[in-house]
Design a protein around this motif. Structure first.
Motif, PDB file in Angstrom:
ATOM      1  N   ILE A   1      19.189  38.087  11.607  1.00  0.00           N
ATOM      2  CA  ILE A   1      17.788  38.766  11.395  1.00  0.00           C
ATOM      3  C   ILE A   1      16.385  39.311  11.710  1.00  0.00           C
ATOM      4  CG2 ILE A   1      16.621  37.544   9.210  1.00  0.00           C
ATOM      5  CD1 ILE A   1      18.925  37.412   8.607  1.00  0.00           C
ATOM      6  N   ASN A   2      16.633  40.544  11.085  1.00  0.00           N
ATOM      7  CA  ASN A   2      14.902  40.972  11.314  1.00  0.00           C
ATOM      8  C   ASN A   2      14.063  41.322  10.545  1.00  0.00           C
ATOM      9  OD1 ASN A   2      12.975  43.953  11.558  1.00  0.00           O
ATOM     10  ND2 ASN A   2      13.886  43.805  13.947  1.00  0.00           N
ATOM     11  N   PHE A   3      12.248  40.512  11.548  1.00  0.00           N
ATOM     12  CA  PHE A   3      11.798  39.692  11.137  1.00  0.00           C
ATOM     13  C   PHE A   3      10.920  41.375  10.525  1.00  0.00           C
ATOM     14  CE2 PHE A   3      10.849  35.376  11.397  1.00  0.00           C
ATOM     15  CZ  PHE A   3      12.231  35.164  10.634  1.00  0.00           C
ATOM     16  N   LYS A   4      10.886  42.433  10.360  1.00  0.00           N
ATOM     17  CA  LYS A   4      10.001  43.481  10.463  1.00  0.00           C
ATOM     18  C   LYS A   4       9.586  43.010   9.211  1.00  0.00           C
ATOM     19  CE  LYS A   4      10.040  48.734   9.887  1.00  0.00           C
ATOM     20  NZ  LYS A   4      10.485  49.577   9.792  1.00  0.00           N
ATOM     21  N   GLU A   5      10.096  42.562   7.547  1.00  0.00           N
ATOM     22  CA  GLU A   5       9.632  42.559   6.140  1.00  0.00           C
ATOM     23  C   GLU A   5       9.397  41.046   6.567  1.00  0.00           C
ATOM     24  OE1 GLU A   5      12.784  44.415   4.226  1.00  0.00           O
ATOM     25  OE2 GLU A   5      12.640  46.112   4.813  1.00  0.00           O
ATOM     26  N   ASN A   6       9.139  40.901   7.176  1.00  0.00           N
ATOM     27  CA  ASN A   6       8.340  39.158   6.774  1.00  0.00           C
ATOM     28  C   ASN A   6       6.899  38.794   6.116  1.00  0.00           C
ATOM     29  OD1 ASN A   6       8.001  36.748   6.093  1.00  0.00           O
ATOM     30  ND2 ASN A   6       9.581  36.145   8.197  1.00  0.00           N
ATOM     31  N   ASN A   7       6.659  39.169   5.353  1.00  0.00           N
ATOM     32  CA  ASN A   7       5.097  39.451   5.254  1.00  0.00           C
ATOM     33  C   ASN A   7       4.356  37.790   5.137  1.00  0.00           C
ATOM     34  OD1 ASN A   7       4.686  42.067   5.235  1.00  0.00           O
ATOM     35  ND2 ASN A   7       5.937  42.647   3.228  1.00  0.00           N
ATOM     36  N   ASP A   8       5.195  37.408   4.975  1.00  0.00           N
ATOM     37  CA  ASP A   8       4.031  35.404   5.173  1.00  0.00           C
ATOM     38  C   ASP A   8       4.026  34.748   6.612  1.00  0.00           C
ATOM     39  OD1 ASP A   8       5.175  35.411   2.363  1.00  0.00           O
ATOM     40  OD2 ASP A   8       7.504  35.433   2.880  1.00  0.00           O
ATOM     41  N   LEU A   9       4.678  35.878   7.654  1.00  0.00           N
ATOM     42  CA  LEU A   9       3.838  35.485   8.999  1.00  0.00           C
ATOM     43  C   LEU A   9       2.242  35.632   8.992  1.00  0.00           C
ATOM     44  CD1 LEU A   9       6.687  37.474  11.174  1.00  0.00           C
ATOM     45  CD2 LEU A   9       6.656  35.031  10.166  1.00  0.00           C
ATOM     46  N   ASN A  10       1.811  34.942  10.188  1.00  0.00           N
ATOM     47  CA  ASN A  10       0.929  34.810   9.936  1.00  0.00           C
ATOM     48  C   ASN A  10       0.434  35.725  11.008  1.00  0.00           C
ATOM     49  OD1 ASN A  10      -1.433  34.160  12.369  1.00  0.00           O
ATOM     50  ND2 ASN A  10      -1.436  31.640  11.558  1.00  0.00           N
TER      51      ASN A  10
END
Length: 283
Positions: free
Chosen positions: A109-118
Motif C-alpha cells: 500500500i502506498n499512502f500518496k492518496e491518504n488524505n486522512d493523515l496528520n
C-alpha cells in the motif's frame, strides 16, 4: 495477537491513541450471545478513515477479528459484516478473553492518496509504502468473562424433612426452589452430585417455563420473545434474559423441551453421562 496502545510501527497507523491520523478513530463494540453449539458475536465498529475504508472495499485490506483467550484465533470479516457465528469447538472463551479488530494489508500500500493523515506527513506521504500483510490499524480491545448466562444461578436448594414427597419444586419471586426431603436425595456423597441433580433442575425449568407460557402466551399459548415487554416478575425476567441470550425467539408448550436443551447446553445429556459413569464404575 492483541495490540496495546503503546505499540510502535515505522509507518502511520489508525488507532484511537495515535496522532498519525487527523481526527480519525477506530472503535469497536461487541455483544456476545450463544446457543448450544455456537457463539454469536454482534460486531459494531466505526472506521473514520475514508482511505482505509476504500482499501477494504477494493479488497486491498482485510478486517480481522482477533479472539484471545487460551490462544489466539483469527477470523476475517467483510466491510459490512456485523454478525460472526463461530462454532464452540473452534474457540474457548475464558475470564481472560480479549477481542480486537485489526486491519491488515493484502498487498503493498502506498499512502500518496491518504488524505486522512496528520499534516506532518503531507510532504512525504507519497514515499510511504507499507508491505503486504502489514497491520494498518487496530481498534480498542473488548473484554469478556467467557459466558453470557449461568442458568444454575436461577436455583435454590433446601432440605425440608416434613415434605410429603421426596422432592418438591416451587417457583419463588427470584428463583426456582428445589426442596428435598433429605440430603441423601441430593447425592451429596457423590463426586458428580451436581450433575446428577440436573434431573431436578430440568423439572424446575419445565415448571417455570410452563408458567411463563401461561402468563405471557395468551390464547396462542406461544410467547414471541421479540415482541414481549420486559417481565416485571424477577424469575420471569431471568428466564427471559436467559432465553434471549441464547438467541431463542419464541417459547410455547410445544417447544419447552427444546428451549431447555438450548439454555442449559444439553443438561439431560450431561445427566445421562454421569449416571452411566457411575454404573460403569460399579457404584
Amino acid at each position: 495477537m492483541i495490540y496495546k496502545k503503546d505499540a510502535n510501527f515505522p509507518y502511520p497507523l489508525l488507532t484511537n491513541t495515535s496522532n498519525s491520523y487527523d481526527g480519525c478513530n477506530f472503535t469497536l463494540d461487541i455483544k456476545l450471545n450463544e446457543n448450544t453449539y455456537e457463539y454469536i458475536f454482534q460486531i459494531n465498529y466505526d472506521i473514520e478513515s475514508d482511505f482505509i475504508k476504500k482499501l477494504i472495499r477494493e479488497n486491498k485490506a482485510q478486517l480481522v477479528l482477533v479472539v484471545q483467550s487460551k490462544d489466539n484465533k483469527f477470523f476475517n470479516l467483510s466491510l459490512n459484516e456485523k454478525i460472526k457465528t463461530i462454532p464452540k469447538n473452534r474457540i474457548s472463551l475464558s475470564k481472560r478473553t480479549t477481542i480486537q479488530l485489526l486491519i491488515q494489508s493484502k498487498e503493498e500500500i502506498n499512502f500518496k492518496e491518504n488524505n486522512d493523515l496528520n499534516t506532518f506527513y503531507g510532504s512525504i506521504k507519497d514515499q510511504i509504502n507499507v508491505p503486504k500483510h502489514s497491520i494498518l490499524g487496530f481498534s480498542n480491545s473488548v473484554m469478556f468473562d467467557g459466558s453470557t448466562a449461568k442458568p444454575l444461578e436461577l436455583f435454590e436448594k433446601k432440605v425440608d424433612p416434613n415434605l410429603k414427597s421426596e422432592v418438591k419444586v416451587e417457583l419463588g419471586s427470584e428463583t426456582i426452589i428445589i426442596n428435598y426431603k433429605s440430603d441423601e436425595l441430593q447425592f451429596i456423597d457423590s463426586p458428580v452430585s451436581s450433575t446428577i441433580n440436573n434431573i431436578y433442575v430440568y423439572m424446575g425449568l419445565q415448571k417455570a417455563l410452563y408458567r411463563f407460557v401461561n402468563i405471557y402466551g395468551g390464547e396462542d399459548e406461544e410467547v414471541d420473545l421479540e415482541e414481549l415487554d420486559l417481565p416485571i416478575d424477577g424469575l420471569d425476567l431471568k428466564l427471559y434474559g436467559l432465553m434471549k441470550s441464547k438467541m431463542i425467539k419464541n417459547v410455547s408448550l410445544e417447544n419447552i423441551d427444546e428451549v431447555i436443551c438450548s439454555i442449559t447446553d444439553r443438561i439431560l445429556e450431561k445427566y445421562t453421562s454421569a449416571v452411566r459413569g457411575l454404573y460403569s464404575n460399579g457404584n
